[in-house]
Write an enzyme that holds these catalytic residues in place. Structure first.
Site, PDB file in Angstrom:
ATOM      1  N   TYR A 108      26.974  13.163  41.722  1.00 14.54           N
ATOM      2  CA  TYR A 108      27.110  11.799  42.220  1.00 14.54           C
ATOM      3  C   TYR A 108      27.903  10.941  41.243  1.00 14.54           C
ATOM      4  O   TYR A 108      28.840  10.224  41.633  1.00 14.54           O
ATOM      5  CB  TYR A 108      25.729  11.198  42.462  1.00 14.54           C
ATOM      6  CG  TYR A 108      25.744   9.730  42.808  1.00 14.54           C
ATOM      7  CD1 TYR A 108      26.303   9.284  44.008  1.00 14.54           C
ATOM      8  CD2 TYR A 108      25.189   8.785  41.951  1.00 14.54           C
ATOM      9  CE1 TYR A 108      26.315   7.932  44.336  1.00 14.54           C
ATOM     10  CE2 TYR A 108      25.190   7.435  42.271  1.00 14.54           C
ATOM     11  CZ  TYR A 108      25.761   7.013  43.453  1.00 14.54           C
ATOM     12  OH  TYR A 108      25.776   5.677  43.769  1.00 14.54           O
TER      13      TYR A 108
ATOM     14  N   SER B 200      29.063   2.802  41.079  1.00  9.95           N
ATOM     15  CA  SER B 200      27.737   2.929  40.471  1.00  9.95           C
ATOM     16  C   SER B 200      27.867   3.037  38.964  1.00  9.95           C
ATOM     17  O   SER B 200      28.869   3.563  38.453  1.00  9.95           O
ATOM     18  CB  SER B 200      27.027   4.178  41.008  1.00  9.95           C
ATOM     19  OG  SER B 200      25.831   4.428  40.282  1.00  9.95           O
TER      20      SER B 200
END
Length: 249
Positions: free
Chosen positions: A152, A142
């Site tokens: 995250y 990501s």
């Protein structure tokens, strides 16, 4: 000779698009995830669209070492693995309380398990079966792992570190390891429950190309990295973000 790909998180979104793209080239694809019904639906839909039976599925919790070991045994008993696409993961710590240090630790552990541990376990389990020379390992990470974005983003950055470790271990064997780091790709399960139009508009406004990405665009990048002509590309993070975050060598 038919090639075999394993795609984790292959039942929905980006993983499903990757399975569809690779099978379109005649690659046998084994999609993996926790939900057997979702995997079965994805395999059936993709096979129907191609008019063949190239996509199969295996259900397993990739955070459980015993289940991963069993899964790897089943896969490798049947065939070797040419392409391993690690797509499973997500911002599973999203919305977790962080009022105490214990809360914060739980949030980080949750995201590390869902992203790094699931990637590492299946990769290490299948590593002996990866084709040499010519094997391909691709991590779907990501843009959050490049910007620094909470638990995250830190977990995805850790996957980048693991990818570089694999690069050092496997390059001499002519096996590549790379990461693809998409940013805003809303047509995925990742965004379920938080598709706020105002938030989406804000995110798109930060993208120079003025649009989000699509799962099929990520899948096409995977197909490139799996191509025989991509054999000299290893240890890289390919950003897919419409120019929102620029790459520098």
């Amino acid at each position: 000779m038919m090639r075999t790909a394993v795609v984790t998180g292959g039942g929905t979104g980006i993983g499903r698009a990757i399975a569809k793209r690779l099978s379109a080239d005649g690659t046998r694809v084994i999609i993996v995830g926790r939900r057997k019904d979702v995997l079965a639906d994805a395999a059936a839909e993709i096979n129907k669209s191609h008019g063949d039976e190239l996509v199969e599925y295996r259900a397993a919790d990739l955070a459980d070492p015993d289940q991963v070991d069993e899964l790897a045994g089943v896969i490798t008993a049947e065939c070797g693995v040419d392409f391993l696409i690690n797509n499973a993961g997500g911002d599973v710590g999203f919305g977790h309380r962080t009022e105490t240090l214990s809360d914060l630790a739980d949030k980080y552990r949750t995201d590390f398990t869902a992203n790094l541990i699931t990637t590492m376990l299946i990769t290490e389990a299948l590593l002996p079966a990866i084709t040499r020379p010519g094997g391909r390992i691709v991590m779907i990470t990501s843009g959050a792992g490049l910007r620094g974005s909470g638990s995250y983003g830190v977990a995805k950055a850790a996957v980048h570190g693991y990818m570089w470790d694999l690069t050092n271990r496997l390059a001499a064997q002519q096996v590549t390891a790379n990461a693809i780091a998409p940013s805003f790709v809303p047509d995925t399960e990742f965004w379920d429950g938080r598709r706020d139009p105002a938030d989406a508009a804000t995110r798109v406004s930060r993208i120079p190309m003025n649009r989000p990405g699509t799962p099929s665009e990520v899948a096409e990048a995977v197909a490139y990295l799996c191509n025989a002509e991509a054999g000299w590309t290893t240890g890289q993070i390919l950003q897919l973000n419409g120019g929102a975050l620029l790459g520098h060598g």
